[in-house]
Design an enzyme around this catalytic site. Structure first.
Site, short mmCIF file in Angstrom:
data_model
loop_
_atom_site.label_atom_id
_atom_site.label_comp_id
_atom_site.label_asym_id
_atom_site.label_seq_id
_atom_site.Cartn_x
_atom_site.Cartn_y
_atom_site.Cartn_z
CG ASN A 1 7.93 1.65 11.36
OD1 ASN A 1 7.58 2.60 11.47
ND2 ASN A 1 5.95 1.63 10.58
CG HIS B 1 7.72 7.09 13.26
ND1 HIS B 1 6.97 8.33 12.71
CD2 HIS B 1 6.95 6.49 12.57
CE1 HIS B 1 5.79 7.68 12.17
NE2 HIS B 1 6.21 6.10 11.73
CG ASN C 1 -2.10 -0.94 1.25
OD1 ASN C 1 -2.70 -1.17 -0.18
ND2 ASN C 1 -2.60 -1.35 2.01
N GLY D 1 3.75 1.94 -0.74
CA GLY D 1 5.24 1.93 -1.90
C GLY D 1 4.45 2.45 -3.12
#
Length: 310
Positions: free
Chosen positions: A121, A176, A13, A15
């Site tokens: 992540n 983050h 999604n 990319g």
């Protein structure tokens, strides 16, 4: 002149939507790379067929072969798995560090002079992995963090104050994740700090919602995570690099003395241009604010300490 090339590793999604946004900007040729045969080719072809309608002239293609990404100016790494039920954060770090390390080695094999943007992540730790695995100068390896987190905060501030998002300026720093750092005095509406516009409890609620911004979307979507805003944030970073804008943006960067921190990655304001990070900008923070930022960096340092690179 040689046509610039941007490669995106991972055609999921994030990319795919990133590829669409970038090609519609007509900045460069775009290459989608994925291990699933047919996925990058199919998505690239679908996007390419919109060119006569939207009027972009650069090419977008898909491949499972890293050699097709050769000589990219910018490579964006979205590869990695999402955290699943029952999976610890340590499991996620171990699996994704292996994936990112392998991807980066292939990337620099074919594009040794590229700038790498990490989206996988946990992004701060994965940016560190990419930096170590690539052998590139720290200025050429950065991660998505503050551009996205700041956009979320700006959105919530605009909604709360009933103003245009164009009138909001803010920086979200640090990890983050759950220890991201928001200094309300650095968030303004038409130049006025939100501390002068909103009561403390409202500001606290805005900060909490920003910290949990990704989780809120996962909770709504159930089987997916955010990709529209993350892809838009990466476009902003990529534009600054390809067009050599010297744009000031908060990004995950490898620190080496800035903010009294070394050998760690956290989100800080940087100037982005053709070769990546041209300057890490030191904000004038108070001792208490520096301590908060150091605490956020310690969270990332613990993640980095659990990683073993081959």
């Amino acid at each position: 002149m040689k046509t610039p090339r941007i490669s995106i590793i991972g055609a999921g999604n994030v990319g795919a939507s990133l590829g669409q946004r970038l090609i519609e900007k007509d900045l460069a040729d775009i290459v989608l790379i994925d291990i699933v045969d047919g996925l990058p080719q199919g998505k690239a072809l679908d996007i390419a067929e919109s060119a006569p309608i939207l009027g972009f002239n650069h090419r977008i293609s898909g491949s499972t072969d890293y050699s097709d990404s050769a000589d990219s100016e910018v490579v964006v790494i979205t590869s990695g798995i999402a955290r699943k039920p029952g999976m610890t954060r340590e499991d996620l770090i171990r699996i994704n560090s292996s994936i990112v390390s392998g991807v980066v080695k292939e990337v620099v094999r074919y594009s040794p002079n590229c700038v790498i943007i990490v989206v996988a992540n946990p992004v701060d730790a994965m940016t560190w992995v990419a930096y170590k695995a690539s052998g590139l100068a720290r200025q050429r390896v950065l991660g998505l963090s503050g551009v996205l987190d700041s956009a979320r905060l700006a959105t919530f501030i605009a909604l709360e104050t009933n103003c245009s998002v164009k009138d909001v300026s803010c920086y979200v720093l640090g990890e983050h994740g759950s220890s991201m750092v928001v200094f309300p005095r650095l968030a303004t509406v038409n130049g006025k700090p939100i501390t002068a516009l909103l009561p403390a409890e409202k500001i606290s609620a805005l900060v909490t919602r920003t910290v949990n911004g990704g989780a809120e979307i996962v909770g709504l979507l159930k089987n997916s995570s955010a990709f529209y805003a993350p892809s838009a944030a990466v476009v902003r970073m990529t534009e600054a690099i390809i067009q050599n804008q010297d744009k000031l943006l908060p990004c995950a960067a490898v620190l080496n003395g800035e903010y009294n921190l070394r050998e760690v990655v956290i989100g800080v304001p940087v100037k982005l241009g053709r070769d990546g990070i041209k300057e890490i900008v030191n904000l004038d923070l108070t001792p208490d604010e520096l301590a908060i930022l150091a605490s956020s960096a310690e969270t990332v340092r613990k993640q980095i300490g659990s990683i073993t690179l081959e």
